[in-house]
Design a protein around this motif. Structure first.
Motif, PDB file in Angstrom:
ATOM      1  N   GLY A 179       0.787  -1.222   0.000  1.00 10.75           N
ATOM      2  CA  GLY A 179       0.000   0.000   0.000  1.00 10.75           C
ATOM      3  C   GLY A 179       0.818   1.270   0.000  1.00 10.75           C
ATOM      4  O   GLY A 179       1.873   1.376  -0.629  1.00 10.75           O
ATOM      5  N   ALA A 180       0.323   2.266   0.718  1.00 11.19           N
ATOM      6  CA  ALA A 180       0.945   3.579   0.746  1.00 11.19           C
ATOM      7  C   ALA A 180       2.362   3.516   1.302  1.00 11.19           C
ATOM      8  O   ALA A 180       3.247   4.262   0.867  1.00 11.19           O
ATOM      9  CB  ALA A 180       0.102   4.544   1.571  1.00 11.19           C
ATOM     10  N   GLN A 237       4.554   2.425  -1.500  1.00  9.13           N
ATOM     11  CA  GLN A 237       4.643   3.494  -2.503  1.00  9.13           C
ATOM     12  C   GLN A 237       5.613   4.577  -2.060  1.00  9.13           C
ATOM     13  O   GLN A 237       6.481   5.004  -2.822  1.00  9.13           O
ATOM     14  CB  GLN A 237       3.259   4.093  -2.728  1.00  9.13           C
ATOM     15  CG  GLN A 237       3.230   5.235  -3.730  1.00  9.13           C
ATOM     16  CD  GLN A 237       1.821   5.732  -3.962  1.00  9.13           C
ATOM     17  OE1 GLN A 237       1.178   5.406  -4.939  1.00  9.13           O
ATOM     18  NE2 GLN A 237       1.328   6.537  -3.028  1.00  9.13           N
ATOM     19  N   TRP A 244      -2.060  -2.014  -6.249  1.00 18.43           N
ATOM     20  CA  TRP A 244      -2.676  -1.413  -5.051  1.00 18.43           C
ATOM     21  C   TRP A 244      -3.391  -0.123  -5.405  1.00 18.43           C
ATOM     22  O   TRP A 244      -4.506   0.136  -4.931  1.00 18.43           O
ATOM     23  CB  TRP A 244      -1.584  -1.149  -4.002  1.00 18.43           C
ATOM     24  CG  TRP A 244      -2.065  -0.302  -2.856  1.00 18.43           C
ATOM     25  CD1 TRP A 244      -2.851  -0.679  -1.818  1.00 18.43           C
ATOM     26  CD2 TRP A 244      -1.789   1.100  -2.686  1.00 18.43           C
ATOM     27  NE1 TRP A 244      -3.086   0.386  -0.990  1.00 18.43           N
ATOM     28  CE2 TRP A 244      -2.449   1.487  -1.491  1.00 18.43           C
ATOM     29  CE3 TRP A 244      -1.061   2.039  -3.398  1.00 18.43           C
ATOM     30  CZ2 TRP A 244      -2.381   2.799  -1.021  1.00 18.43           C
ATOM     31  CZ3 TRP A 244      -0.989   3.341  -2.921  1.00 18.43           C
ATOM     32  CH2 TRP A 244      -1.650   3.716  -1.753  1.00 18.43           C
ATOM     33  N   GLN A 245      -2.753   0.694  -6.240  1.00 20.46           N
ATOM     34  CA  GLN A 245      -3.358   1.961  -6.633  1.00 20.46           C
ATOM     35  C   GLN A 245      -4.680   1.751  -7.366  1.00 20.46           C
ATOM     36  O   GLN A 245      -5.648   2.483  -7.151  1.00 20.46           O
ATOM     37  CB  GLN A 245      -2.392   2.752  -7.529  1.00 20.46           C
ATOM     38  CG  GLN A 245      -1.183   3.297  -6.789  1.00 20.46           C
ATOM     39  CD  GLN A 245      -0.165   3.922  -7.724  1.00 20.46           C
ATOM     40  OE1 GLN A 245      -0.094   3.568  -8.906  1.00 20.46           O
ATOM     41  NE2 GLN A 245       0.638   4.841  -7.210  1.00 20.46           N
ATOM     42  N   THR A 246      -4.717   0.727  -8.201  1.00 19.31           N
ATOM     43  CA  THR A 246      -5.946   0.421  -8.937  1.00 19.31           C
ATOM     44  C   THR A 246      -7.061   0.026  -7.979  1.00 19.31           C
ATOM     45  O   THR A 246      -8.212   0.465  -8.109  1.00 19.31           O
ATOM     46  CB  THR A 246      -5.691  -0.722  -9.939  1.00 19.31           C
ATOM     47  OG1 THR A 246      -4.653  -0.318 -10.846  1.00 19.31           O
ATOM     48  CG2 THR A 246      -6.950  -1.051 -10.729  1.00 19.31           C
ATOM     49  N   LYS A 247      -6.736  -0.801  -7.000  1.00 18.29           N
ATOM     50  CA  LYS A 247      -7.734  -1.228  -6.014  1.00 18.29           C
ATOM     51  C   LYS A 247      -8.196  -0.053  -5.157  1.00 18.29           C
ATOM     52  O   LYS A 247      -9.388   0.070  -4.853  1.00 18.29           O
ATOM     53  CB  LYS A 247      -7.145  -2.322  -5.119  1.00 18.29           C
ATOM     54  CG  LYS A 247      -6.932  -3.659  -5.831  1.00 18.29           C
ATOM     55  CD  LYS A 247      -6.336  -4.683  -4.881  1.00 18.29           C
ATOM     56  CE  LYS A 247      -6.134  -6.030  -5.588  1.00 18.29           C
ATOM     57  NZ  LYS A 247      -5.526  -7.040  -4.682  1.00 18.29           N
ATOM     58  N   GLN A 248      -7.241   0.818  -4.793  1.00 14.15           N
ATOM     59  CA  GLN A 248      -7.589   1.985  -3.988  1.00 14.15           C
ATOM     60  C   GLN A 248      -8.561   2.888  -4.727  1.00 14.15           C
ATOM     61  O   GLN A 248      -9.531   3.384  -4.165  1.00 14.15           O
ATOM     62  CB  GLN A 248      -6.316   2.780  -3.644  1.00 14.15           C
ATOM     63  CG  GLN A 248      -5.451   2.128  -2.580  1.00 14.15           C
ATOM     64  CD  GLN A 248      -6.120   2.161  -1.223  1.00 14.15           C
ATOM     65  OE1 GLN A 248      -6.599   1.133  -0.737  1.00 14.15           O
ATOM     66  NE2 GLN A 248      -6.179   3.313  -0.619  1.00 14.15           N
ATOM     67  N   LEU A 249      -8.268   3.092  -5.988  1.00 15.26           N
ATOM     68  CA  LEU A 249      -9.120   3.951  -6.794  1.00 15.26           C
ATOM     69  C   LEU A 249     -10.521   3.361  -6.916  1.00 15.26           C
ATOM     70  O   LEU A 249     -11.529   4.066  -6.762  1.00 15.26           O
ATOM     71  CB  LEU A 249      -8.505   4.141  -8.186  1.00 15.26           C
ATOM     72  CG  LEU A 249      -9.311   4.995  -9.165  1.00 15.26           C
ATOM     73  CD1 LEU A 249      -9.523   6.403  -8.602  1.00 15.26           C
ATOM     74  CD2 LEU A 249      -8.600   5.068 -10.520  1.00 15.26           C
ATOM     75  N   ALA A 253     -11.982   1.296  -4.893  1.00 19.78           N
ATOM     76  CA  ALA A 253     -12.670   1.347  -3.609  1.00 19.78           C
ATOM     77  C   ALA A 253     -13.154   2.759  -3.300  1.00 19.78           C
ATOM     78  O   ALA A 253     -14.268   2.962  -2.805  1.00 19.78           O
ATOM     79  CB  ALA A 253     -11.735   0.862  -2.497  1.00 19.78           C
ATOM     80  N   LYS A 254     -12.330   3.747  -3.612  1.00 14.62           N
ATOM     81  CA  LYS A 254     -12.698   5.131  -3.369  1.00 14.62           C
ATOM     82  C   LYS A 254     -13.915   5.526  -4.213  1.00 14.62           C
ATOM     83  O   LYS A 254     -14.853   6.162  -3.735  1.00 14.62           O
ATOM     84  CB  LYS A 254     -11.514   6.047  -3.676  1.00 14.62           C
ATOM     85  CG  LYS A 254     -11.760   7.510  -3.354  1.00 14.62           C
ATOM     86  CD  LYS A 254     -10.563   8.374  -3.701  1.00 14.62           C
ATOM     87  CE  LYS A 254      -9.444   8.176  -2.714  1.00 14.62           C
ATOM     88  NZ  LYS A 254      -8.345   9.163  -2.934  1.00 14.62           N
TER      89      LYS A 254
END
Length: 951
Positions: free
Chosen positions: A785-786, A789, A826-831, A833-834
């Motif tokens: 995750g972050a 990154q 992770w960024q794709t999943k975060q986006l 989810a957001k």
């Protein structure tokens, strides 16, 4: 004219989501590699190189478009000498362009260009041709670009050309790559393929699409850029001539108003567009073109901060101005001061598109007027002098000495004189001119040296007069054999004391004694253990004592056999003929010797890996020769001839061979041998062109003593060892080097490479740093995750500046790049989810508005100010009613507003946002169907939400 610019920009902004990014100044004050902005892409170099400050707005660009002010009047791209001679060259021009920064690449760029040319500007497709890079011995043909061009054009009109036409570089260094050029046949109804790139006005290049894949280093080497980019440039003036139906750029409404102004101010007959001596009698029309073009160049350059001067870009501008004034005065009959009076016409013509020239109009006029007046004072006399010189010219060659006189006394740049000679059918003796310039330079240097001897500075060098004085005094050259003896002081006699050339009444600089009051001084001894800088090895440092007196040795140089120890007296005095003790700083010399010995080992390892021992000494196989070296207490640097970059695998093998020699603790032998005998050694590595003494000192890294080698010098076995001529200081065995690390390998000139390496403590530090960094990369693999990154970003930045093995750096870079896939996932999943969470939170409000029969819905939901996230949310919820979402970003202290409307709702989002933020401030824009706004500070968000809901 303005419609052409706007149509181009609208096409890319409205149809292909580019951001309009204004032209940069044509004077790149922050880029020392350029005299002037010579292409639209100059300002984007940080993006192409990945060096753009992330805090800058530019760093967020993915697609951009504009019309860029460009000047090509100096440096690599220089059209100055061609302006006026034809009807399509310019020193100032506008470059309309579009750019992609790691977004679309070749196919997208080519497709957009074709659509713009054929649909926006409606050019006849049968008159269009395209060229692509056909490859050379270093770079393959761009078959990918060819494939995409064939989607639009038949094979007969898709043509390959070499690097001179289809490999674009903006300067000696910087981003570059292969390119595609679109050409237009003004005549049509014919096969013009053989006329492409023939420098004819009726088949001209109009658009260049550069595929930026590389960066040209200062060494000349091409390095891959971290991402692929697009840089296109379409000549505004050329396109205008086609669209307005003229064969000449100068016949368009870009230039005709300027020509009219020139006609009025000079009283010359009107411009008729003629070219060549036969048609253009008196070069009148050529003068029109020169004056108009140079007016544009000077106005924009001066407005953007450049000033005519005697060096750099200032000198280029002075040349441009004087060329224009000369043509105006001589060929158009203009009066003194005419040139500056033309500036208002240009400002009226182009001030709307480029308001900076209107803002600095008076300043530009004043600068040009001053320069014009200064030159005009000498122009008439200079022209008269030139014509007199022409009368005495013999053999059709204008004397170089005369050209030098015009340059120094009349202010005529040599290219202006060359042009005048050309018009008279003469050839300028450029060699003679350059010889006079060199002579003048030498006189200037002599004057500088004379000034230095007058007390304003010290010249601590021994030249002919000093060495002759030493000989006349009976001083013998210095015996420096003791420099090869370690950890031992030497007792010696002071034979001369020196305070600088010209610092004594006899100008020799020699005195009987020196003290601390002498300042910078030098001592010569009958013998010394100090090593004087030579052969690529830095000098020794240390102290000299004479009783209680102390002299600090900072530098050691040798002149004609006399070793001059340079430094200052710390205490006491040093008198000629006194005895002194010389103490070398052997702690400092240790790493110097280590670096020098390992330079020899590196030379051996390089040849062994790169060409194989079978080719050593052979003229038939591949060649690798030493081209220079530098050895000091911090590093070793080795330059060698090689036509391409040494690969990481090859560097790893070279480094391993060097380490193997250290681990084997091989004996380092030295021996003075007859030059003829030593030259027969099969493994010998001598620097080409270097002159060696006889006998010559041979240094070998080989357990066999050199006298034994000399018994059978031609044996092939000696090619397995390092054997060189060398006068430097070395280790006793390779084991004393302790460690070896190659820090870098790079090109420094065409065909010349450079390796920088370290030994001993610095090598251990580099190895330990690499090991520690590798552990951090390993630890990062456990992150997610972050955290991952942030850690990878931090590690990448650190790695760039770390002094570690370049082999390790390559491996670590690969490892970090491998973690990017994990970050991206992770960024794709975060986006997702957001977006999902936001859409769900907004759904109830949207459904309520729909149920109430409303066409609009205003929602407050904080997810930051990411426009991509906003668009995804709006796409999910704005299906039946127009939706406006307000989102605060507490971290940055900003808030964003994003609106979208389906066709059925009939809401103009651009107007809705404009009405909402009237009087609030901020910035944004968009279209009726989709718009956005961003405001600094959070105080106004609640009022804005309320206002939006009431509209």
């Amino acid at each position: 004219m303005s419609k052409i610019r706007q149509s181009f920009i609208d096409f890319y902004v409205q149809k292909h989501s580019h951001v309009f990014w204004p032209s940069s100044p044509c004077v790149p004050h922050d880029d020392p590699t350029l005299l002037f902005a010579n292409a639209g892409m100059n300002q984007y170099k940080p993006l192409f190189l990945g060096t753009c400050d992330p805090a800058l707005e530019m760093s967020k660009l993915k697609r951009a478009t504009n019309t860029q002010k460009c000047i090509r009047a100096g440096g690599k791209h220089n059209d100055l000498d061609d302006v006026g001679k034809d009807v399509y060259h310019h020193t100032f021009f506008e470059m309309m362009g579009n750019w992609s920064f790691g977004d679309y690449f070749k196919e997208g760029a080519i497709d957009m260009s074709w659509q713009c040319l054929t649909e926006v500007f409606n050019l006849d497709t049968d008159r269009l041709y395209a060229t692509y890079f056909g490859g050379d011995d270093k770079t393959p043909s761009d078959e990918e670009a060819k494939k995409y061009l064939l989607k639009h054009l038949p094979p007969s009109r898709v043509l390959p050309f070499d690097a001179s036409d289809n490999f674009w570089e903006m300067g000696a260094t910087g981003p570059c790559g292969p390119c595609v050029e679109f050409h237009y046949d003004r005549i049509g109804n014919r096969d013009a393929s053989k006329l492409v790139n023939a420098d004819l006005p009726d088949v001209i290049e109009i658009w260049n699409n550069v595929f930026i894949q590389y960066n040209r280093e200062a060494s000349g080497e091409l390095r891959d850029l971290p991402a692929q980019h697009i840089d296109t440039g379409m000549g505004f003036e050329r396109l205008a001539s086609i669209l307005q139906g003229f064969d000449s750029n100068y016949d368009t409404d870009i230039f005709m108003p300027i020509f009219k102004a020139i006609e009025i101010v000079t009283g010359a007959s009107p411009y008729t567009g003629k070219v060549g001596e036969a048609e253009d009698v008196g070069f009148k029309d050529m003068a029109y073109r020169v004056v108009a073009d140079h007016l544009r160049t000077l106005t924009f350059a001066i407005a953007d901060g450049a000033i005519p001067s005697n060096d750099g870009r200032g000198y280029v501008l002075r040349r441009v101005l004087r060329r224009a004034v000369r043509y105006g005065r001589q060929n158009l009959g203009a009066e003194l001061g005419f040139f500056s009076t033309l500036v208002p016409t240009l400002v009226k013509l182009m001030g709307d598109a480029f308001p900076e020239i209107r803002k600095r109009e008076d300043f530009v006029i004043n600068i040009i007027k001053e320069e014009e007046t200064s030159f005009s004072r000498t122009l008439d006399k200079g022209l008269a002098k030139f014509n007199d010189m022409v009368k005495s010219t013999e053999g059709g060659v204008f004397n170089g000495t005369n050209a030098h006189f015009l340059y120094t006394s009349m202010g005529f740049p040599v290219d202006l004189t060359e042009l005048m000679c050309e018009e008279k059918g003469l050839k300028l003796d450029m060699e003679g001119f350059e010889a006079k310039m060199k002579e003048e330079q030498e006189l200037s240097q002599a004057a500088h040296k004379a000034k230095m001897s007058g007390g304003s500075g010290k010249e601590m060098v021994l030249e002919a007069e000093q060495t002759a004085a030493l000989v006349s005094r009976g001083c013998k050259t210095t015996d420096s054999e003791a420099k090869y003896t370690w950890n031992s002081d030497v007792t010696s006699t002071i034979t001369a004391a020196f305070i600088g050339r010209g610092e004594t009444s006899d100008k020799t600089g020699f005195v009987d004694a020196i003290t601390s009051a002498s300042g910078a001084a030098g001592l010569i001894f009958d013998k010394t253990n100090f090593y004087a800088e030579q052969g690529g090895q830095i000098y020794d440092q240390g102290t000299v004592t004479c009783g209680d007196a102390v002299f600090r040795v900072d530098n050691v140089q040798v002149f004609g056999g006399y070793v001059l120890h340079l430094g200052e007296v710390v205490s006491g005095s040093f008198v000629v003929n006194a005895s002194a003790t010389l103490s070398v700083n052997y702690v400092r010399r240790g790493p110097i010797a280590s670096n020098h010995t390992m330079t020899h080992v590196l030379n051996y390892a390089l040849r062994d890996v790169m060409i194989g021992k079978e080719n050593i000494g052979s003229d038939d196989g591949p060649q690798l020769d030493q081209k220079g070296s530098l050895v000091d207490d911090q590093k070793l640097r080795f330059d060698f001839s090689w036509g391409s970059q040494v690969t990481v695998d090859q560097l790893a093998k070279i480094e391993a061979k060097c380490l193997d020699q250290i681990h084997r603790d091989i004996k380092v032998h030295t021996f003075n041998a007859p030059l003829a005998d030593a030259s027969q050694i099969s493994a010998l590595r001598a620097v080409f062109g270097e002159k060696y003494p006889d006998p010559v000192r041979v240094v070998s890294v080989c357990d066999t003593p050199i006298p034994e080698i000399l018994k059978k010098p031609t044996e092939e076995i000696w090619k397995d060892y390092s054997i060189e001529f060398c006068g430097g200081t070395h280790l006793s065995t390779t084991g004393e080097a302790e460690a070896f690390v190659i820090l870098s390998e790079e090109g420094i000139a065409k065909g010349i490479r450079r390796i920088t390496a370290v030994t001993q403590e610095r090598a251990r530090e580099a190895t330990n740093a690499a090991t520690g960094f590798a552990l951090r990369v390993k630890a990062a693999e456990e992150m997610a995750g972050a955290e991952l990154q942030d850690e990878v970003k931090k590690l990448k930045l650190e790695l760039q500046t770390m002094a570690i093995s370049c082999i390790s750096k390559s491996d670590l870079t690969t490892a970090l790049n491998g973690l990017q896939a994990k970050i991206k996932e992770w960024q794709t999943k975060q986006l997702a989810a957001k977006v999902e969470g936001a859409a769900e939170a907004c759904k109830a409000s949207v459904d309520a508005a729909k149920a109430a029969g409303k066409t609009k819905c205003v929602v407050r939901y904080d997810f930051g100010c990411d426009g991509k996230v906003a668009q995804k949310i709006l796409k999910a919820v704005a299906k039946d009613v127009a939706v406006m979402i307000f989102s605060a970003d507490a971290g940055s202290g900003k808030y964003g507003c994003f609106a979208s409307s389906p066709k059925a709702a009939g809401v103009d989002c651009k107007k809705w946002i404009a009405d909402t933020f009237e009087g609030v401030g901020g910035r944004g824009g968009g279209k009726p169907a989709n718009a956005q706004w961003q405001v600094e500070g959070l105080d106004s968000i609640e009022a804005a939400v309320a206002k939006a809901g009431s509209i």
